[in-house]
Design a protein around this motif. Structure first.
Motif, PDB file in Angstrom:
ATOM      1  N   THR A 158      16.947  -4.545   4.625  1.00 18.30           N
ATOM      2  CA  THR A 158      16.029  -3.574   5.260  1.00 18.30           C
ATOM      3  C   THR A 158      14.554  -4.043   4.483  1.00 18.30           C
ATOM      4  O   THR A 158      14.298  -4.521   3.577  1.00 18.30           O
ATOM      5  CB  THR A 158      15.981  -2.111   4.363  1.00 18.30           C
ATOM      6  OG1 THR A 158      17.431  -1.832   4.778  1.00 18.30           O
ATOM      7  CG2 THR A 158      14.994  -1.064   4.754  1.00 18.30           C
ATOM      8  N   VAL A 159      13.621  -3.711   5.469  1.00 20.94           N
ATOM      9  CA  VAL A 159      12.125  -4.138   5.370  1.00 20.94           C
ATOM     10  C   VAL A 159      11.374  -2.981   5.606  1.00 20.94           C
ATOM     11  O   VAL A 159      11.652  -2.331   6.661  1.00 20.94           O
ATOM     12  CB  VAL A 159      11.915  -5.369   6.258  1.00 20.94           C
ATOM     13  CG1 VAL A 159      11.987  -5.088   7.701  1.00 20.94           C
ATOM     14  CG2 VAL A 159      10.341  -5.816   5.820  1.00 20.94           C
ATOM     15  N   LEU A 160      10.446  -2.835   4.730  1.00 25.57           N
ATOM     16  CA  LEU A 160       9.302  -1.771   4.804  1.00 25.57           C
ATOM     17  C   LEU A 160       7.975  -2.487   5.392  1.00 25.57           C
ATOM     18  O   LEU A 160       7.619  -3.194   4.475  1.00 25.57           O
ATOM     19  CB  LEU A 160       8.918  -1.091   3.750  1.00 25.57           C
ATOM     20  CG  LEU A 160       7.891   0.198   3.471  1.00 25.57           C
ATOM     21  CD1 LEU A 160       8.249   1.137   4.608  1.00 25.57           C
ATOM     22  CD2 LEU A 160       7.819   0.594   2.248  1.00 25.57           C
ATOM     23  N   VAL A 161       7.589  -2.149   6.384  1.00 18.35           N
ATOM     24  CA  VAL A 161       6.183  -2.555   7.072  1.00 18.35           C
ATOM     25  C   VAL A 161       5.157  -1.441   6.696  1.00 18.35           C
ATOM     26  O   VAL A 161       5.215  -0.426   7.283  1.00 18.35           O
ATOM     27  CB  VAL A 161       6.304  -2.895   8.330  1.00 18.35           C
ATOM     28  CG1 VAL A 161       4.943  -3.431   9.096  1.00 18.35           C
ATOM     29  CG2 VAL A 161       7.543  -3.973   8.626  1.00 18.35           C
ATOM     30  N   GLN A 162       4.233  -1.705   5.967  1.00 18.70           N
ATOM     31  CA  GLN A 162       3.187  -0.822   5.590  1.00 18.70           C
ATOM     32  C   GLN A 162       2.172  -0.757   6.884  1.00 18.70           C
ATOM     33  O   GLN A 162       1.596  -2.076   7.228  1.00 18.70           O
ATOM     34  CB  GLN A 162       2.423  -1.271   4.166  1.00 18.70           C
ATOM     35  CG  GLN A 162       3.385  -1.218   3.001  1.00 18.70           C
ATOM     36  CD  GLN A 162       3.503   0.218   2.731  1.00 18.70           C
ATOM     37  OE1 GLN A 162       3.331   1.305   3.394  1.00 18.70           O
ATOM     38  NE2 GLN A 162       3.917   0.655   1.411  1.00 18.70           N
ATOM     39  N   THR A 226      -1.624   1.192  -0.426  1.00 19.27           N
ATOM     40  CA  THR A 226      -0.299   1.199  -0.108  1.00 19.27           C
ATOM     41  C   THR A 226       0.308   0.292  -1.351  1.00 19.27           C
ATOM     42  O   THR A 226       1.815   0.496  -1.293  1.00 19.27           O
ATOM     43  CB  THR A 226       0.038   0.622   1.035  1.00 19.27           C
ATOM     44  OG1 THR A 226      -0.474  -0.670   1.255  1.00 19.27           O
ATOM     45  CG2 THR A 226      -0.289   1.630   2.272  1.00 19.27           C
ATOM     46  N   TRP A 227      -0.343  -0.370  -2.244  1.00 14.42           N
ATOM     47  CA  TRP A 227       0.132  -1.320  -3.081  1.00 14.42           C
ATOM     48  C   TRP A 227       1.136  -0.370  -4.221  1.00 14.42           C
ATOM     49  O   TRP A 227       2.368  -0.962  -4.463  1.00 14.42           O
ATOM     50  CB  TRP A 227      -0.912  -1.756  -4.230  1.00 14.42           C
ATOM     51  CG  TRP A 227      -0.348  -3.021  -4.960  1.00 14.42           C
ATOM     52  CD1 TRP A 227      -0.199  -2.999  -6.446  1.00 14.42           C
ATOM     53  CD2 TRP A 227       0.308  -4.274  -4.743  1.00 14.42           C
ATOM     54  NE1 TRP A 227       0.185  -4.053  -6.841  1.00 14.42           N
ATOM     55  CE2 TRP A 227       0.628  -5.017  -5.914  1.00 14.42           C
ATOM     56  CE3 TRP A 227       0.549  -5.016  -3.463  1.00 14.42           C
ATOM     57  CZ2 TRP A 227       1.401  -6.034  -5.990  1.00 14.42           C
ATOM     58  CZ3 TRP A 227       1.047  -6.019  -3.339  1.00 14.42           C
ATOM     59  CH2 TRP A 227       1.522  -6.928  -4.718  1.00 14.42           C
ATOM     60  N   ALA A 245      -5.347  -7.581   2.769  1.00 12.67           N
ATOM     61  CA  ALA A 245      -5.807  -6.189   2.005  1.00 12.67           C
ATOM     62  C   ALA A 245      -6.942  -5.477   2.592  1.00 12.67           C
ATOM     63  O   ALA A 245      -7.990  -5.507   1.996  1.00 12.67           O
ATOM     64  CB  ALA A 245      -6.148  -6.811   0.702  1.00 12.67           C
ATOM     65  N   THR A 246      -6.533  -4.955   3.938  1.00 14.97           N
ATOM     66  CA  THR A 246      -7.610  -4.247   4.491  1.00 14.97           C
ATOM     67  C   THR A 246      -8.244  -3.079   3.975  1.00 14.97           C
ATOM     68  O   THR A 246      -9.480  -2.847   4.091  1.00 14.97           O
ATOM     69  CB  THR A 246      -7.018  -3.690   6.079  1.00 14.97           C
ATOM     70  OG1 THR A 246      -6.130  -2.974   5.682  1.00 14.97           O
ATOM     71  CG2 THR A 246      -6.728  -5.043   6.762  1.00 14.97           C
ATOM     72  N   PRO A 251      -6.100  -3.376  -6.243  1.00 18.67           N
ATOM     73  CA  PRO A 251      -5.116  -2.344  -7.065  1.00 18.67           C
ATOM     74  C   PRO A 251      -4.992  -2.537  -8.400  1.00 18.67           C
ATOM     75  O   PRO A 251      -4.866  -3.699  -8.857  1.00 18.67           O
ATOM     76  CB  PRO A 251      -4.148  -2.236  -5.864  1.00 18.67           C
ATOM     77  CG  PRO A 251      -3.917  -3.502  -5.469  1.00 18.67           C
ATOM     78  CD  PRO A 251      -5.266  -4.327  -5.614  1.00 18.67           C
ATOM     79  N   PRO A 252      -4.192  -1.438  -9.237  1.00 22.39           N
ATOM     80  CA  PRO A 252      -3.844  -1.895 -10.366  1.00 22.39           C
ATOM     81  C   PRO A 252      -2.437  -2.607 -10.131  1.00 22.39           C
ATOM     82  O   PRO A 252      -1.785  -2.535  -9.106  1.00 22.39           O
ATOM     83  CB  PRO A 252      -3.273  -0.067 -10.743  1.00 22.39           C
ATOM     84  CG  PRO A 252      -4.316   0.352 -10.049  1.00 22.39           C
ATOM     85  CD  PRO A 252      -4.748  -0.173  -8.606  1.00 22.39           C
TER      86      PRO A 252
END
Length: 323
Positions: A158-162, A226-227, A245-246, A251-252
């Motif tokens: 399973t892959v999540l595409v942000q 989204t990080w 990184a648009t 990010p933290p």
């Protein structure tokens, strides 16, 4: 030679420096070849160049464009690979710290003709259309490398595409589904989530939503916005592949989550010529094809880049030049 080029740069109004007009045809260095351009795909890289990112002002005017498909002087139909290593570099071209993309040091592809190193052309299969071929060298090649090299995904995972809707995210959705992966996507837009489902995503979620379960890998091109969600979405030992990184690049880090859960963060950019060859072979074998938002003419490039800047694009915008 008709082309679209950066005459000046403005971080707040990038289109102010864009010109569609005539420039002299560049000379070809020794060992380079000329391509008569048929189609070009637009990328956010073009907007970054117009903002002054990655393109020094002393190189202006610069013909924009990284993607192209066209014809060699002997009639061979080709796809242009945009990564140009520095002179004398040996090994994988993406690892050369002095590599450039077309339109950064050497004139780009948004022109009637472009000159590239002889090695930087890949024969185009007739089953791939001209608009489809133009989509491959940046967004689709980047997505291919993220999925199968950086994240090393296998069928059934399973892959999540942000950030569904963007060029790389759309490419990743298409390629991941064709490879037998379970594909989840996120977007703030109802329209883009619906479109992602149409082109192959199994599930589409609001940005930042809690997922039904953790995933094997996340493809990250959005960055700061989204990080945190990307790291929380990963199973222990999972991988986040980063190619952009648009929304911001700082990010933290959340290092405690990364080391405690043995997460892998893998940076990647573009892809090799060999991977471009493999990408085309994958399309031919699976029947998958790039998602094209629209096909426009060279004179329409300013309006098309304006739509991209506004986020009003799903898939790739292709520029068709006269044959």
């Amino acid at each position: 030679m008709r082309c679209a080029y950066a005459r000046s740069q403005d971080p707040d109004d990038p289109l102010a420096g864009l010109v569609v007009g005539d420039l002299p045809e560049p000379a070809a260095p020794e060992g380079w070849t000329s391509v008569t351009v048929r189609t070009v795909a637009l990328n956010h890289h073009d907007l970054w160049s117009l903002r002054g990112v990655g393109l020094p002002g002393d190189r202006l005017p610069m013909i924009l464009g990284t993607d192209a498909a066209g014809v060699l002087d002997d009639g061979t139909e080709v796809i242009v690979h945009s990564v140009v290593p520095s002179p004398g570099w040996q090994g994988e071209e993406t690892l050369d710290p002095r590599r450039t993309l077309l339109s950064e040091l050497h004139p780009g592809t948004l022109a009637e003709r472009v000159r590239v190193p002889a090695r930087n052309v890949v024969p185009k299969d007739p089953a791939i259309s001209w608009p489809e071929a133009a989509c491959l060298p940046t967004a689709y090649l980047t997505a291919y490398r993220m999925l199968f090299d950086a994240a090393a995904l296998r069928p059934g995972q399973t892959v999540l595409v942000q950030g569904a809707g963007g060029g790389v995210a759309t490419a990743a959705t298409v390629l991941a589904r064709a490879a037998g992966l379970r594909v989840w996507v996120t977007s703030r837009s109802d329209t883009k989530r619906a479109r992602a489902l149409e082109i192959g995503a199994h599930e589409a979620f609001e940005t930042g939503a809690r997922l039904p379960e953790q995933v094997d890998a996340v493809l990250e091109t959005v960055g700061e916005a989204t990080w945190s969600h990307s790291l929380k979405a990963l199973r222990p030992g999972g991988t986040v592949a980063v190619a952009g990184a648009t929304s911001g690049a700082m990010p933290p880090a959340d290092l405690s989550r990364i080391f405690f859960r043995s997460l892998r963060v893998v940076g990647t950019t573009m892809g090799t010529r060999d991977q471009l060859v493999a990408l085309q072979q994958m399309l031919l074998a699976t029947g998958a094809r790039p998602v094209i938002d629209s096909v426009v003419r060279l004179d329409d490039v300013p309006a098309a880049l304006g739509r991209m800047a506004d986020g009003d694009v799903v898939g790739k915008v292709v520029v068709e030049l006269d044959a």
